[in-house]
Design an enzyme around this catalytic site. Structure first.
Site, mmCIF file in Angstrom:
data_model
loop_
_atom_site.group_PDB
_atom_site.id
_atom_site.type_symbol
_atom_site.label_atom_id
_atom_site.label_comp_id
_atom_site.label_asym_id
_atom_site.label_seq_id
_atom_site.Cartn_x
_atom_site.Cartn_y
_atom_site.Cartn_z
ATOM 1 C CG ASP A 102 -27.681 -44.174 -34.442
ATOM 2 O OD1 ASP A 102 -26.239 -44.788 -34.207
ATOM 3 O OD2 ASP A 102 -28.523 -44.463 -33.581
ATOM 4 C CE LYS A 130 -25.529 -41.461 -32.565
ATOM 5 N NZ LYS A 130 -26.659 -41.541 -31.449
HETATM 6 P P1 5GP Z 1 -30.607 -42.995 -38.236
HETATM 7 O O1 5GP Z 1 -32.006 -43.236 -39.126
HETATM 8 O O2 5GP Z 1 -29.309 -42.836 -39.055
HETATM 9 O O3 5GP Z 1 -30.621 -43.878 -37.270
HETATM 10 O O4 5GP Z 1 -30.950 -41.753 -37.480
HETATM 11 C C1 5GP Z 1 -31.074 -40.346 -38.143
HETATM 12 C C2 5GP Z 1 -31.783 -39.633 -37.121
HETATM 13 O O5 5GP Z 1 -32.252 -40.075 -35.926
HETATM 14 C C3 5GP Z 1 -31.378 -38.031 -37.195
HETATM 15 O O6 5GP Z 1 -31.674 -37.248 -38.071
HETATM 16 C C4 5GP Z 1 -31.783 -37.752 -35.454
HETATM 17 O O7 5GP Z 1 -33.031 -37.161 -35.739
HETATM 18 C C5 5GP Z 1 -31.920 -38.946 -34.824
HETATM 19 N N1 5GP Z 1 -30.659 -39.234 -34.109
HETATM 20 C C6 5GP Z 1 -29.899 -40.177 -34.287
HETATM 21 N N2 5GP Z 1 -29.046 -40.312 -33.220
HETATM 22 C C7 5GP Z 1 -29.235 -39.358 -32.431
HETATM 23 C C8 5GP Z 1 -28.749 -38.904 -31.256
HETATM 24 O O8 5GP Z 1 -27.559 -39.205 -30.623
HETATM 25 N N3 5GP Z 1 -29.371 -37.866 -30.744
HETATM 26 C C9 5GP Z 1 -30.598 -37.366 -31.007
HETATM 27 N N4 5GP Z 1 -31.188 -36.259 -30.489
HETATM 28 N N5 5GP Z 1 -31.119 -37.644 -32.275
HETATM 29 C C10 5GP Z 1 -30.535 -38.562 -32.838
#
Ligand code: 5GP
Length: 180
Positions: A102, A130
């Site tokens: 994300d 995403k």
């Molecule tokens: P980032 O560090 O890229 O923002 O997010 C990575 C982590 O955030 C993922 O491994 C996951 O645990 C959590 N995450 C990000 N987007 C989502 C989502 O839409 N749903 C859920 N359940 N977890 C998310």
């Protein structure tokens, strides 16, 4: 559990097809290497289990637990290692297995850490991407499916530790988390 989902974004069939496609790509790309698959717990669990059985090579598997959400539905930006690797990755070709990217805060931090620890190469396989959510530039090398900016659960992804066992990926109805 199924009643809390407003829309299915990735069906069981699509997930199975993604594992076959990425598994055969990785089998080609790593055929002369001895990679190490590193899953980020707990979300990687079903994906790593299904994907790994579609990679026709010898490889090690290891796990690490990191957290950036602390229970809510938005990344805190503060990545904490809750459980570290139990093996050295010095000189190894690392494939990080994730459920979703994300903001990319988590993956950028982990890639920097693994390079600092002397990995020969560090690439990422993610079931979902995403890209609209990015706070840091990052393009995963292997992506199952690009999805819009929504909070999704299922197939490893949780909300407050629930829904990981859904066999598909779906959007959680906002009323499930808004009433709290
Ligand atoms: P980032 O560090 O890229 O923002 O997010 C990575 C982590 O955030 C993922 O491994 C996951 O645990 C959590 N995450 C990000 N987007 C989502 C989502 O839409 N749903 C859920 N359940 N977890 C998310």
């Amino acid at each position: 559990m199924h009643n809390d989902i407003s829309e299915i974004l990735v069906t069981e069939k699509e997930i199975a097809d993604i594992c076959i496609r990425l598994g055969s790509q990785l089998t080609k790309d790593y055929k002369d290497k001895n990679p190490i698959l590193i899953g980020l717990l707990k979300g990687c669990m079903p994906f790593m289990s299904d994907l790994s059985r579609k990679i026709d090579l010898k490889f090690d598997m290891a796990y690490m637990s990191v957290s950036s959400y602390h229970g809510g539905i938005a990344s805190s930006g503060d990545v904490k290692i809750k459980m570290d690797l139990d093996i050295s990755i010095k000189g190894r070709d690392v494939l990080i297995i994730e459920d979703i990217v994300d903001t990319a805060n988590t993956i950028v931090t982990i890639v920097e850490l693994f390079k600092h620890r002397g990995a020969n190469s560090v690439k990422m396989v993610t079931l979902l991407d995403k890209p609209e959510g990015r706070l840091r530039p990052y393009q995963p090398e292997y992506v199952g499916k690009v999805i819009p900016k929504a909070f999704v659960v299922g197939y490893g992804l949780d909300y407050d530790e629930y829904y990981r066992n859904l066999p598909y990926v779906g959007v959680l109805k906002p009323e499930v988390y808004n009433h709290e």
